[in-house]
Write a protein that holds these residues in place. Structure first.
Motif, PDB file in Angstrom:
ATOM      1  N   ASP A 217       0.835  -1.197   0.000  1.00 20.28           N
ATOM      2  CA  ASP A 217       0.000   0.000   0.000  1.00 20.28           C
ATOM      3  C   ASP A 217       0.878   1.259   0.000  1.00 20.28           C
ATOM      4  N   ASP A 218       0.349   2.350   0.532  1.00 20.63           N
ATOM      5  CA  ASP A 218       1.040   3.639   0.479  1.00 20.63           C
ATOM      6  C   ASP A 218       2.345   3.605   1.273  1.00 20.63           C
ATOM      7  N   CYS A 219       3.411   4.117   0.663  1.00 19.34           N
ATOM      8  CA  CYS A 219       4.716   4.113   1.327  1.00 19.34           C
ATOM      9  C   CYS A 219       4.835   5.196   2.390  1.00 19.34           C
ATOM     10  N   CYS A 220       4.380   6.389   2.058  1.00 16.32           N
ATOM     11  CA  CYS A 220       4.554   7.519   2.972  1.00 16.32           C
ATOM     12  C   CYS A 220       3.334   8.425   2.861  1.00 16.32           C
ATOM     13  N   ASP A 221       2.562   8.518   3.931  1.00 19.68           N
ATOM     14  CA  ASP A 221       1.311   9.274   3.928  1.00 19.68           C
ATOM     15  C   ASP A 221       1.415  10.429   4.914  1.00 19.68           C
ATOM     16  N   LEU A 222       1.537  11.646   4.378  1.00 19.15           N
ATOM     17  CA  LEU A 222       1.629  12.849   5.205  1.00 19.15           C
ATOM     18  C   LEU A 222       0.311  13.609   5.249  1.00 19.15           C
ATOM     19  N   SER A 223      -0.716  13.057   4.632  1.00 14.77           N
ATOM     20  CA  SER A 223      -1.933  13.825   4.367  1.00 14.77           C
ATOM     21  C   SER A 223      -2.731  14.192   5.609  1.00 14.77           C
ATOM     22  N   GLU A 224      -2.581  13.427   6.685  1.00 18.63           N
ATOM     23  CA  GLU A 224      -3.360  13.712   7.884  1.00 18.63           C
ATOM     24  C   GLU A 224      -2.489  14.227   9.020  1.00 18.63           C
ATOM     25  N   TYR A 225      -1.265  14.602   8.685  1.00 21.98           N
ATOM     26  CA  TYR A 225      -0.349  15.138   9.696  1.00 21.98           C
ATOM     27  C   TYR A 225      -0.573  16.639   9.822  1.00 21.98           C
ATOM     28  N   THR A 226      -0.659  17.156  11.054  1.00 22.56           N
ATOM     29  CA  THR A 226      -1.006  18.555  11.255  1.00 22.56           C
ATOM     30  C   THR A 226       0.197  19.463  11.466  1.00 22.56           C
ATOM     31  N   GLY A 227       1.410  18.899  11.415  1.00 22.16           N
ATOM     32  CA  GLY A 227       2.609  19.713  11.553  1.00 22.16           C
ATOM     33  C   GLY A 227       3.190  20.048  10.192  1.00 22.16           C
ATOM     34  N   SER A 234      15.619   8.861   1.465  1.00 26.15           N
ATOM     35  CA  SER A 234      14.874   7.614   1.618  1.00 26.15           C
ATOM     36  C   SER A 234      14.551   6.983   0.273  1.00 26.15           C
ATOM     37  N   LEU A 235      14.163   5.698   0.337  1.00 31.30           N
ATOM     38  CA  LEU A 235      13.801   4.922  -0.849  1.00 31.30           C
ATOM     39  C   LEU A 235      12.435   4.291  -0.608  1.00 31.30           C
ATOM     40  N   PHE A 236      11.489   4.541  -1.528  1.00 29.80           N
ATOM     41  CA  PHE A 236      10.133   4.022  -1.388  1.00 29.80           C
ATOM     42  C   PHE A 236       9.751   3.229  -2.631  1.00 29.80           C
ATOM     43  N   GLY A 237       9.107   2.089  -2.405  1.00 30.94           N
ATOM     44  CA  GLY A 237       8.568   1.302  -3.499  1.00 30.94           C
ATOM     45  C   GLY A 237       7.242   0.687  -3.095  1.00 30.94           C
ATOM     46  N   GLY A 255      -2.426  25.625   5.569  1.00 30.54           N
ATOM     47  CA  GLY A 255      -1.301  26.539   5.497  1.00 30.54           C
ATOM     48  C   GLY A 255       0.009  25.921   5.949  1.00 30.54           C
ATOM     49  N   LEU A 256       0.102  24.604   5.882  1.00 30.41           N
ATOM     50  CA  LEU A 256       1.297  23.899   6.331  1.00 30.41           C
ATOM     51  C   LEU A 256       2.177  23.550   5.134  1.00 30.41           C
ATOM     52  N   SER A 257       3.404  23.155   5.414  1.00 28.18           N
ATOM     53  CA  SER A 257       4.323  22.809   4.337  1.00 28.18           C
ATOM     54  C   SER A 257       4.942  21.454   4.594  1.00 28.18           C
ATOM     55  N   SER A 258       5.212  20.738   3.515  1.00 26.95           N
ATOM     56  CA  SER A 258       5.929  19.469   3.592  1.00 26.95           C
ATOM     57  C   SER A 258       7.209  19.602   2.787  1.00 26.95           C
ATOM     58  N   VAL A 259       8.299  19.061   3.315  1.00 23.92           N
ATOM     59  CA  VAL A 259       9.583  19.097   2.627  1.00 23.92           C
ATOM     60  C   VAL A 259       9.971  17.674   2.255  1.00 23.92           C
ATOM     61  N   VAL A 260      10.233  17.450   0.979  1.00 23.27           N
ATOM     62  CA  VAL A 260      10.679  16.144   0.503  1.00 23.27           C
ATOM     63  C   VAL A 260      11.952  16.359  -0.291  1.00 23.27           C
ATOM     64  N   GLU A 261      13.057  15.722   0.142  1.00 24.37           N
ATOM     65  CA  GLU A 261      14.324  15.916  -0.556  1.00 24.37           C
ATOM     66  C   GLU A 261      15.126  14.623  -0.591  1.00 24.37           C
ATOM     67  N   ASN A 262      15.785  14.399  -1.720  1.00 23.90           N
ATOM     68  CA  ASN A 262      16.642  13.243  -1.921  1.00 23.90           C
ATOM     69  C   ASN A 262      15.898  11.937  -1.625  1.00 23.90           C
ATOM     70  N   VAL A 263      14.724  11.803  -2.229  1.00 23.90           N
ATOM     71  CA  VAL A 263      13.903  10.601  -2.075  1.00 23.90           C
ATOM     72  C   VAL A 263      13.774   9.916  -3.429  1.00 23.90           C
ATOM     73  N   ASN A 264      14.108   8.634  -3.481  1.00 22.80           N
ATOM     74  CA  ASN A 264      13.943   7.833  -4.687  1.00 22.80           C
ATOM     75  C   ASN A 264      12.680   7.001  -4.578  1.00 22.80           C
ATOM     76  N   ALA A 265      11.917   6.960  -5.662  1.00 22.39           N
ATOM     77  CA  ALA A 265      10.650   6.242  -5.665  1.00 22.39           C
ATOM     78  C   ALA A 265      10.609   5.230  -6.799  1.00 22.39           C
ATOM     79  N   ILE A 266      10.078   4.061  -6.502  1.00 19.82           N
ATOM     80  CA  ILE A 266       9.907   3.010  -7.490  1.00 19.82           C
ATOM     81  C   ILE A 266       8.419   2.866  -7.782  1.00 19.82           C
ATOM     82  N   ALA A 267       8.033   2.769  -9.093  1.00 23.18           N
ATOM     83  CA  ALA A 267       6.627   2.756  -9.491  1.00 23.18           C
ATOM     84  C   ALA A 267       5.923   3.981  -8.906  1.00 23.18           C
ATOM     85  N   PHE A 268       6.528   5.134  -9.159  1.00 23.65           N
ATOM     86  CA  PHE A 268       6.127   6.373  -8.476  1.00 23.65           C
ATOM     87  C   PHE A 268       4.704   6.798  -8.827  1.00 23.65           C
ATOM     88  N   GLN A 269       3.931   7.091  -7.760  1.00 24.23           N
ATOM     89  CA  GLN A 269       2.641   7.738  -7.873  1.00 24.23           C
ATOM     90  C   GLN A 269       2.552   8.747  -6.744  1.00 24.23           C
TER      91      GLN A 269
END
Length: 271
Positions: A217-227, A234-237, A255-269
């Motif tokens: 299922d989902d590798c990384c879910d930030l959608s319900e995080y309030t910070g 990191s590496l996600f597949g 009005g929140l922000s998410s930072v994603v850097e140097n992340v490799n994804a396999i079968a990216f969606q």
């Protein structure tokens, strides 16, 4: 303070449990513990935030405990240990899972803050039948995750361990900081990677750093995080879902922000 004798790569000193000793040790970046030999056995020595060292108050798991007690460090010895479902980790408790320990069951962080679960061992959900979990209501299914939390869980840290073969989510709202975590669960629907604690109370930033997930299922879910979470190095597949979820649409703009850097994804969606 007690004097140390240093020779042949060793620092020799006497320290009582719960006491501390100040010294300088050249460790790899991110390392926070060394081993000390005490009366022929190895004991943990922890680095303090101010640079000192301390021998923690340690409980060795012996099969009878039902929780990791507040203010103490629970250590799993080498071997296979079945802790059952929802093994409680109390506020301020630490759990050390060394590389030669294989733990089956799950940890319960609900209502707990400031815990640390670390080591190089594994936590496995292999003893639970995923088909049975699929028959349960959702509110019961989430309690079969390997790491279980709630909206009140905060400032809980997991470092170094491997999560494998969860019958449902790998983790559910319980953890704020993940470092050096591997998650493997490509076999069952709903087996996810990282689902940070919501942190309603203090708005701390979630961190997912130097982690790997290969799941159904989902590798990384930030959608319900309030910070304001950060995902890095990191590496996600994923087999059948999203590698990264930032927000669901339509949804409220916090009005929140998410930072994603140097992340490799396999079968990216992403969505």
């Amino acid at each position: 303070r007690r004097a140390s004798g240093v020779g042949w790569g060793r620092s020799t000193f006497t320290i009582m449990a719960g006491g501390r000793h100040d010294c300088t040790v050249d460790l790899p970046i991110g390392a926070r513990l060394v081993y000390a030999r005490t009366s022929g056995e190895h004991a943990l020595v922890e680095r303090l935030e101010d640079g000192g060292w301390r021998i923690p108050l340690v409980d060795t798991y012996n099969g009878t405990q039902t929780k990791a007690a507040a203010g103490r460090t629970l250590v799993f010895p080498a071997g296979i240990h079945d802790i059952g479902r929802l093994f409680k980790v109390e506020t301020g408790a630490k759990v050390f899972v060394p590389g030669d320990a294989w733990v089956t069951g799950s940890f319960d962080y609900r209502g707990s803050i400031g815990t640390r679960t670390y080591g190089h061992g594994s936590l496995s959900g292999e003893l639970v039948d995923p088909a049975y979990v699929r028959t349960l209501p959702y509110d019961e299914q989430v309690l079969y995750s390997l790491l279980v939390g709630d909206g009140a869980s905060s400032n809980n840290v997991v470092e170094g361990i491997t999560l494998v073969d969860s019958p449902f989510y790998s983790n559910y709202y319980g953890i704020t900081t993940y470092r050096n975590i591997d998650v493997f669960g490509p076999w069952w629907a709903n087996t996810n990677g990282f689902f940070p604690a919501q942190d309603y109370a203090d708005g701390n930033k979630s961190l997912i750093d130097n982690c790997c997930a290969f799941v159904m299922d989902d590798c990384c879910d930030l959608s319900e995080y309030t910070g304001a979470p950060k995902v890095s190095n990191s590496l996600f597949g994923t087999v059948a879902a999203a590698t990264l979820i930032v927000a669901y649409w339509p949804g409220r703009d916090y009005g929140l922000s998410s930072v994603v850097e140097n992340v490799n994804a396999i079968a990216f969606q992403t969505y």
